[in-house]
Design a protein around this motif. Structure first.
Motif, PDB file in Angstrom:
ATOM      1  N   VAL A  29      28.617   2.944  21.623  1.00 36.06           N
ATOM      2  CA  VAL A  29      27.788   2.455  20.515  1.00 36.06           C
ATOM      3  C   VAL A  29      26.763   1.457  21.042  1.00 36.06           C
ATOM      4  N   LEU A  30      27.176   0.594  21.950  1.00 35.87           N
ATOM      5  CA  LEU A  30      26.259  -0.381  22.536  1.00 35.87           C
ATOM      6  C   LEU A  30      25.111   0.332  23.254  1.00 35.87           C
ATOM      7  N   LEU A  31      25.439   1.361  24.029  1.00 33.25           N
ATOM      8  CA  LEU A  31      24.411   2.133  24.722  1.00 33.25           C
ATOM      9  C   LEU A  31      23.447   2.770  23.715  1.00 33.25           C
ATOM     10  N   ALA A  32      23.983   3.358  22.665  1.00 30.95           N
ATOM     11  CA  ALA A  32      23.136   4.004  21.659  1.00 30.95           C
ATOM     12  C   ALA A  32      22.213   2.989  20.986  1.00 30.95           C
ATOM     13  N   ARG A  33      22.738   1.839  20.615  1.00 32.28           N
ATOM     14  CA  ARG A  33      21.925   0.819  19.941  1.00 32.28           C
ATOM     15  C   ARG A  33      20.840   0.280  20.867  1.00 32.28           C
ATOM     16  N   ALA A  34      21.191   0.027  22.113  1.00 24.71           N
ATOM     17  CA  ALA A  34      20.201  -0.483  23.063  1.00 24.71           C
ATOM     18  C   ALA A  34      19.104   0.553  23.295  1.00 24.71           C
ATOM     19  N   THR A  35      19.489   1.823  23.423  1.00 21.59           N
ATOM     20  CA  THR A  35      18.521   2.886  23.647  1.00 21.59           C
ATOM     21  C   THR A  35      17.588   3.033  22.444  1.00 21.59           C
ATOM     22  N   GLU A  36      18.133   2.868  21.230  1.00 20.43           N
ATOM     23  CA  GLU A  36      17.309   2.951  20.023  1.00 20.43           C
ATOM     24  C   GLU A  36      16.214   1.890  20.007  1.00 20.43           C
ATOM     25  N   MET A  37      16.462   0.758  20.626  1.00 18.06           N
ATOM     26  CA  MET A  37      15.486  -0.331  20.645  1.00 18.06           C
ATOM     27  C   MET A  37      14.321  -0.058  21.579  1.00 18.06           C
ATOM     28  N   LEU A  38      14.509   0.834  22.522  1.00 18.27           N
ATOM     29  CA  LEU A  38      13.495   1.090  23.546  1.00 18.27           C
ATOM     30  C   LEU A  38      12.456   2.081  23.031  1.00 18.27           C
ATOM     31  N   VAL A  39      11.607   1.606  22.168  1.00 23.31           N
ATOM     32  CA  VAL A  39      10.548   2.423  21.591  1.00 23.31           C
ATOM     33  C   VAL A  39       9.209   1.716  21.798  1.00 23.31           C
ATOM     34  N   PRO A  40       8.139   2.484  21.921  1.00 18.75           N
ATOM     35  CA  PRO A  40       6.819   1.859  22.037  1.00 18.75           C
ATOM     36  C   PRO A  40       6.517   1.038  20.781  1.00 18.75           C
ATOM     37  N   ASN A  41       5.755   0.000  20.954  1.00 18.52           N
ATOM     38  CA  ASN A  41       5.330  -0.853  19.843  1.00 18.52           C
ATOM     39  C   ASN A  41       6.490  -1.467  19.072  1.00 18.52           C
ATOM     40  N   HIS A  42       7.575  -1.787  19.794  1.00 19.01           N
ATOM     41  CA  HIS A  42       8.698  -2.473  19.150  1.00 19.01           C
ATOM     42  C   HIS A  42       8.168  -3.786  18.584  1.00 19.01           C
ATOM     43  N   PRO A  43       8.545  -4.159  17.364  1.00 17.64           N
ATOM     44  CA  PRO A  43       7.988  -5.366  16.756  1.00 17.64           C
ATOM     45  C   PRO A  43       8.386  -6.656  17.465  1.00 17.64           C
ATOM     46  N   ARG A  44       9.442  -6.612  18.255  1.00 18.93           N
ATOM     47  CA  ARG A  44       9.940  -7.831  18.889  1.00 18.93           C
ATOM     48  C   ARG A  44       9.658  -7.906  20.382  1.00 18.93           C
ATOM     49  N   TYR A  45       9.532  -6.757  21.041  1.00 10.49           N
ATOM     50  CA  TYR A  45       9.380  -6.727  22.495  1.00 10.49           C
ATOM     51  C   TYR A  45       8.198  -5.863  22.905  1.00 10.49           C
ATOM     52  N   ASN A  46       7.553  -6.225  23.986  1.00  6.25           N
ATOM     53  CA  ASN A  46       6.461  -5.431  24.548  1.00  6.25           C
ATOM     54  C   ASN A  46       7.025  -4.619  25.711  1.00  6.25           C
ATOM     55  N   TRP A  47       7.715  -3.529  25.382  1.00  8.67           N
ATOM     56  CA  TRP A  47       8.341  -2.712  26.410  1.00  8.67           C
ATOM     57  C   TRP A  47       7.301  -2.027  27.290  1.00  8.67           C
ATOM     58  N   GLN A  48       7.638  -1.886  28.562  1.00  8.62           N
ATOM     59  CA  GLN A  48       6.861  -1.103  29.517  1.00  8.62           C
ATOM     60  C   GLN A  48       7.830  -0.160  30.208  1.00  8.62           C
ATOM     61  N   ASN A  49       7.357   0.936  30.727  1.00  6.98           N
ATOM     62  CA  ASN A  49       8.204   1.852  31.509  1.00  6.98           C
ATOM     63  C   ASN A  49       9.450   2.276  30.725  1.00  6.98           C
ATOM     64  N   ILE A  50       9.273   2.676  29.493  1.00  9.51           N
ATOM     65  CA  ILE A  50      10.400   2.955  28.603  1.00  9.51           C
ATOM     66  C   ILE A  50      11.315   4.041  29.153  1.00  9.51           C
ATOM     67  N   ASP A  51      10.773   5.133  29.647  1.00  5.82           N
ATOM     68  CA  ASP A  51      11.622   6.215  30.158  1.00  5.82           C
ATOM     69  C   ASP A  51      12.469   5.746  31.328  1.00  5.82           C
ATOM     70  N   GLN A  52      11.877   4.993  32.237  1.00  7.41           N
ATOM     71  CA  GLN A  52      12.628   4.479  33.378  1.00  7.41           C
ATOM     72  C   GLN A  52      13.680   3.473  32.917  1.00  7.41           C
ATOM     73  N   THR A  53      13.343   2.672  31.917  1.00  2.88           N
ATOM     74  CA  THR A  53      14.295   1.698  31.396  1.00  2.88           C
ATOM     75  C   THR A  53      15.500   2.404  30.788  1.00  2.88           C
TER      76      THR A  53
END
Length: 67
Positions: A29-53
């Motif tokens: 569940v932790l893995l699923a929730r963390a993976t769900e957060m890794l989306v472009p234009n996340h309102p809280r984080y400026n993710w880069q390299n999402i696929d690699q992450t």
């Protein structure tokens, strides 16, 4: 200068800690929730390299489950 892998690992770690702060859950569940957060234009984080992450996050969990 940080490498792409270092950036991905840092972001994966942030995602895991953020997901964990939401409450107790299984590793799956932790893995699923963390993976769900890794989306472009996340309102809280400026993710880069999402696929690699996502790949690093999955690898970290696979390694952890084996250990």
């Amino acid at each position: 200068m940080a490498t792409d892998r270092e950036i991905a690992l840092e972001q994966a770690l942030v995602a895991v800690f953020d997901a964990a702060s939401r409450g107790q859950c299984s590793a799956e569940v932790l893995l699923a929730r963390a993976t769900e957060m890794l989306v472009p234009n996340h309102p809280r984080y400026n993710w880069q390299n999402i696929d690699q992450t996502k790949s690093e996050l999955s690898s970290a969990f696979a390694t952890g489950m084996m250990g």
